[in-house]
Design a protein around this motif. Structure first.
Motif, PDB file in Angstrom:
ATOM      1  N   LEU A 157      -6.553  10.854  -0.067  1.00 27.99           N
ATOM      2  CA  LEU A 157      -5.411  10.584  -0.926  1.00 27.99           C
ATOM      3  C   LEU A 157      -5.189   9.083  -0.940  1.00 27.99           C
ATOM      4  O   LEU A 157      -5.318   8.427   0.094  1.00 27.99           O
ATOM      5  CB  LEU A 157      -4.153  11.276  -0.399  1.00 27.99           C
ATOM      6  CG  LEU A 157      -4.232  12.790  -0.232  1.00 27.99           C
ATOM      7  CD1 LEU A 157      -3.006  13.300   0.485  1.00 27.99           C
ATOM      8  CD2 LEU A 157      -4.380  13.447  -1.578  1.00 27.99           C
ATOM      9  N   TYR A 158      -4.855   8.559  -2.091  1.00 32.22           N
ATOM     10  CA  TYR A 158      -4.581   7.132  -2.174  1.00 32.22           C
ATOM     11  C   TYR A 158      -3.561   6.886  -3.271  1.00 32.22           C
ATOM     12  O   TYR A 158      -3.327   7.729  -4.121  1.00 32.22           O
ATOM     13  CB  TYR A 158      -5.857   6.323  -2.422  1.00 32.22           C
ATOM     14  CG  TYR A 158      -6.567   6.665  -3.701  1.00 32.22           C
ATOM     15  CD1 TYR A 158      -6.302   5.978  -4.880  1.00 32.22           C
ATOM     16  CD2 TYR A 158      -7.512   7.683  -3.744  1.00 32.22           C
ATOM     17  CE1 TYR A 158      -6.951   6.290  -6.058  1.00 32.22           C
ATOM     18  CE2 TYR A 158      -8.168   8.004  -4.907  1.00 32.22           C
ATOM     19  CZ  TYR A 158      -7.891   7.304  -6.064  1.00 32.22           C
ATOM     20  OH  TYR A 158      -8.533   7.625  -7.234  1.00 32.22           O
ATOM     21  N   ARG A 159      -2.971   5.722  -3.198  1.00 34.24           N
ATOM     22  CA  ARG A 159      -2.039   5.324  -4.249  1.00 34.24           C
ATOM     23  C   ARG A 159      -2.173   3.834  -4.484  1.00 34.24           C
ATOM     24  O   ARG A 159      -2.602   3.074  -3.614  1.00 34.24           O
ATOM     25  CB  ARG A 159      -0.608   5.715  -3.919  1.00 34.24           C
ATOM     26  CG  ARG A 159      -0.005   4.967  -2.764  1.00 34.24           C
ATOM     27  CD  ARG A 159       1.418   5.394  -2.528  1.00 34.24           C
ATOM     28  NE  ARG A 159       2.011   4.589  -1.463  1.00 34.24           N
ATOM     29  CZ  ARG A 159       3.281   4.554  -1.198  1.00 34.24           C
ATOM     30  NH1 ARG A 159       4.127   5.270  -1.903  1.00 34.24           N
ATOM     31  NH2 ARG A 159       3.735   3.794  -0.225  1.00 34.24           N
ATOM     32  N   ASN A 160      -1.779   3.438  -5.683  1.00 34.56           N
ATOM     33  CA  ASN A 160      -1.820   2.034  -6.086  1.00 34.56           C
ATOM     34  C   ASN A 160      -0.429   1.439  -6.046  1.00 34.56           C
ATOM     35  O   ASN A 160       0.575   2.155  -6.111  1.00 34.56           O
ATOM     36  CB  ASN A 160      -2.401   1.891  -7.491  1.00 34.56           C
ATOM     37  CG  ASN A 160      -3.835   2.362  -7.560  1.00 34.56           C
ATOM     38  OD1 ASN A 160      -4.562   2.308  -6.577  1.00 34.56           O
ATOM     39  ND2 ASN A 160      -4.245   2.842  -8.715  1.00 34.56           N
ATOM     40  N   ARG A 161      -0.379   0.134  -5.962  1.00 34.24           N
ATOM     41  CA  ARG A 161       0.917  -0.552  -6.047  1.00 34.24           C
ATOM     42  C   ARG A 161       1.502  -0.309  -7.429  1.00 34.24           C
ATOM     43  O   ARG A 161       0.788  -0.264  -8.429  1.00 34.24           O
ATOM     44  CB  ARG A 161       0.750  -2.045  -5.817  1.00 34.24           C
ATOM     45  CG  ARG A 161       0.350  -2.390  -4.426  1.00 34.24           C
ATOM     46  CD  ARG A 161       0.329  -3.885  -4.237  1.00 34.24           C
ATOM     47  NE  ARG A 161      -0.502  -4.211  -3.092  1.00 34.24           N
ATOM     48  CZ  ARG A 161      -0.960  -5.400  -2.835  1.00 34.24           C
ATOM     49  NH1 ARG A 161      -0.679  -6.406  -3.639  1.00 34.24           N
ATOM     50  NH2 ARG A 161      -1.698  -5.614  -1.780  1.00 34.24           N
ATOM     51  N   GLU A 162       2.813  -0.205  -7.476  1.00 33.19           N
ATOM     52  CA  GLU A 162       3.478   0.081  -8.750  1.00 33.19           C
ATOM     53  C   GLU A 162       3.341  -1.064  -9.740  1.00 33.19           C
ATOM     54  O   GLU A 162       3.179  -0.850 -10.933  1.00 33.19           O
ATOM     55  CB  GLU A 162       4.944   0.404  -8.511  1.00 33.19           C
ATOM     56  CG  GLU A 162       5.140   1.718  -7.784  1.00 33.19           C
ATOM     57  CD  GLU A 162       6.597   2.011  -7.509  1.00 33.19           C
ATOM     58  OE1 GLU A 162       7.474   1.325  -8.081  1.00 33.19           O
ATOM     59  OE2 GLU A 162       6.860   2.929  -6.721  1.00 33.19           O
ATOM     60  N   GLU A 163       3.389  -2.299  -9.245  1.00 34.23           N
ATOM     61  CA  GLU A 163       3.382  -3.454 -10.149  1.00 34.23           C
ATOM     62  C   GLU A 163       1.977  -3.828 -10.621  1.00 34.23           C
ATOM     63  O   GLU A 163       1.816  -4.564 -11.579  1.00 34.23           O
ATOM     64  CB  GLU A 163       4.046  -4.670  -9.492  1.00 34.23           C
ATOM     65  CG  GLU A 163       3.298  -5.233  -8.283  1.00 34.23           C
ATOM     66  CD  GLU A 163       3.622  -4.540  -6.966  1.00 34.23           C
ATOM     67  OE1 GLU A 163       3.075  -4.975  -5.948  1.00 34.23           O
ATOM     68  OE2 GLU A 163       4.410  -3.591  -6.955  1.00 34.23           O
ATOM     69  N   SER A 164       0.961  -3.316  -9.951  1.00 28.23           N
ATOM     70  CA  SER A 164      -0.419  -3.616 -10.359  1.00 28.23           C
ATOM     71  C   SER A 164      -1.266  -2.374 -10.115  1.00 28.23           C
ATOM     72  O   SER A 164      -0.804  -1.353  -9.639  1.00 28.23           O
ATOM     73  CB  SER A 164      -0.964  -4.795  -9.549  1.00 28.23           C
ATOM     74  OG  SER A 164      -1.052  -4.441  -8.183  1.00 28.23           O
ATOM     75  N   ASN A 165      -2.517  -2.479 -10.432  1.00 32.59           N
ATOM     76  CA  ASN A 165      -3.434  -1.357 -10.260  1.00 32.59           C
ATOM     77  C   ASN A 165      -4.288  -1.558  -9.006  1.00 32.59           C
ATOM     78  O   ASN A 165      -5.435  -1.168  -8.960  1.00 32.59           O
ATOM     79  CB  ASN A 165      -4.309  -1.191 -11.501  1.00 32.59           C
ATOM     80  CG  ASN A 165      -4.929   0.190 -11.559  1.00 32.59           C
ATOM     81  OD1 ASN A 165      -4.442   1.121 -10.939  1.00 32.59           O
ATOM     82  ND2 ASN A 165      -6.013   0.312 -12.291  1.00 32.59           N
ATOM     83  N   VAL A 166      -3.703  -2.170  -7.983  1.00 34.43           N
ATOM     84  CA  VAL A 166      -4.423  -2.475  -6.751  1.00 34.43           C
ATOM     85  C   VAL A 166      -4.143  -1.380  -5.729  1.00 34.43           C
ATOM     86  O   VAL A 166      -2.994  -0.974  -5.544  1.00 34.43           O
ATOM     87  CB  VAL A 166      -3.981  -3.855  -6.196  1.00 34.43           C
ATOM     88  CG1 VAL A 166      -4.646  -4.147  -4.860  1.00 34.43           C
ATOM     89  CG2 VAL A 166      -4.304  -4.945  -7.195  1.00 34.43           C
ATOM     90  N   LEU A 167      -5.191  -0.917  -5.070  1.00 35.56           N
ATOM     91  CA  LEU A 167      -5.050   0.107  -4.046  1.00 35.56           C
ATOM     92  C   LEU A 167      -4.142  -0.387  -2.928  1.00 35.56           C
ATOM     93  O   LEU A 167      -4.320  -1.483  -2.414  1.00 35.56           O
ATOM     94  CB  LEU A 167      -6.429   0.457  -3.481  1.00 35.56           C
ATOM     95  CG  LEU A 167      -6.486   1.568  -2.455  1.00 35.56           C
ATOM     96  CD1 LEU A 167      -6.203   2.909  -3.125  1.00 35.56           C
ATOM     97  CD2 LEU A 167      -7.849   1.586  -1.805  1.00 35.56           C
ATOM     98  N   SER A 168      -3.150   0.414  -2.552  1.00 32.80           N
ATOM     99  CA  SER A 168      -2.232  -0.021  -1.500  1.00 32.80           C
ATOM    100  C   SER A 168      -2.335   0.834  -0.242  1.00 32.80           C
ATOM    101  O   SER A 168      -2.255   0.308   0.856  1.00 32.80           O
ATOM    102  CB  SER A 168      -0.791  -0.030  -2.010  1.00 32.80           C
ATOM    103  OG  SER A 168      -0.386   1.279  -2.344  1.00 32.80           O
TER     104      SER A 168
END
Length: 125
Positions: A46-57
Motif C-alpha cells: 500500500l502506498y500514498r502520494n503527497r496531496e500537493e504533488s504526485n510524489v510517493l510519501s
C-alpha cells in the motif's frame, strides 16, 4: 592485511554486481523496483502520494501470511520506528506481532514521510 590487489578485485566484483542489478531493474528506479518485486512475491503493498504533488510519501509492505496470523491472534502488536537509517532519511516503522505461543513475527514494514498523527493513522488503518 588487505592488499591493493584485493581492493581492486573487490571493486571489480562490486561493479559487476551493480551492472547485474541495473539490468534486472530494466530502467525502474529503486522505489519502483521495490513495488515490482513485492508484487511478484505476493506481498501486499500500500502506498500514498503527497496531496500537493504526485510524489510517493508513504509505503507499507506486508506478507499475506502475516496478515492472516494477525487477524487470528491480534493480542500484542509492537510498533517501533527507527530514524534516518536509510538514504532517504525516512522513518522506518516495523510492526511486530506475537502469537499465543510467544513467537514474534513481522506484520508489516512501512517507510513514512513524517511522524505526524495522520501518517500513523494511515499506517494503522
Amino acid at each position: 592485511m588487505l592488499r591493493l590487489q584485493d581492493l581492486r578485485s573487490a571493486q571489480k566484483i562490486y561493479i559487476v554486481v551493480a551492472k547485474i542489478k541495473k539490468n534486472r531493474m530494466q530502467g525502474r528506479n529503486t522505489v519502483e523496483e521495490v513495488l515490482c518485486l513485492s508484487a511478484q512475491q505476493g506481498y501486499i503493498v500500500l502506498y500514498r502520494n503527497r496531496e500537493e504533488s504526485n510524489v510517493l510519501s508513504d509505503i507499507i509492505v506486508a506478507h499475506p501470511t502475516s496478515i492472516a496470523i494477525i487477524r487470528t491472534c491480534s493480542y500484542v502488536l509492537i510498533m517501533d520506528t527507527t530514524y534516518k537509517t536509510n538514504k532517504y532519511n525516512m522513518p522506518l516503522l516495523e510492526v511486530v506481532g506475537m502469537t499465543p505461543t510467544g513467537k514474534n513475527f513481522t506484520v508489516a514494514t512501512a517507510f513514512m514521510f513524517n511522524e505526524q498523527a495522520t501518517t500513523y493513522k494511515w499506517v494503522i488503518q
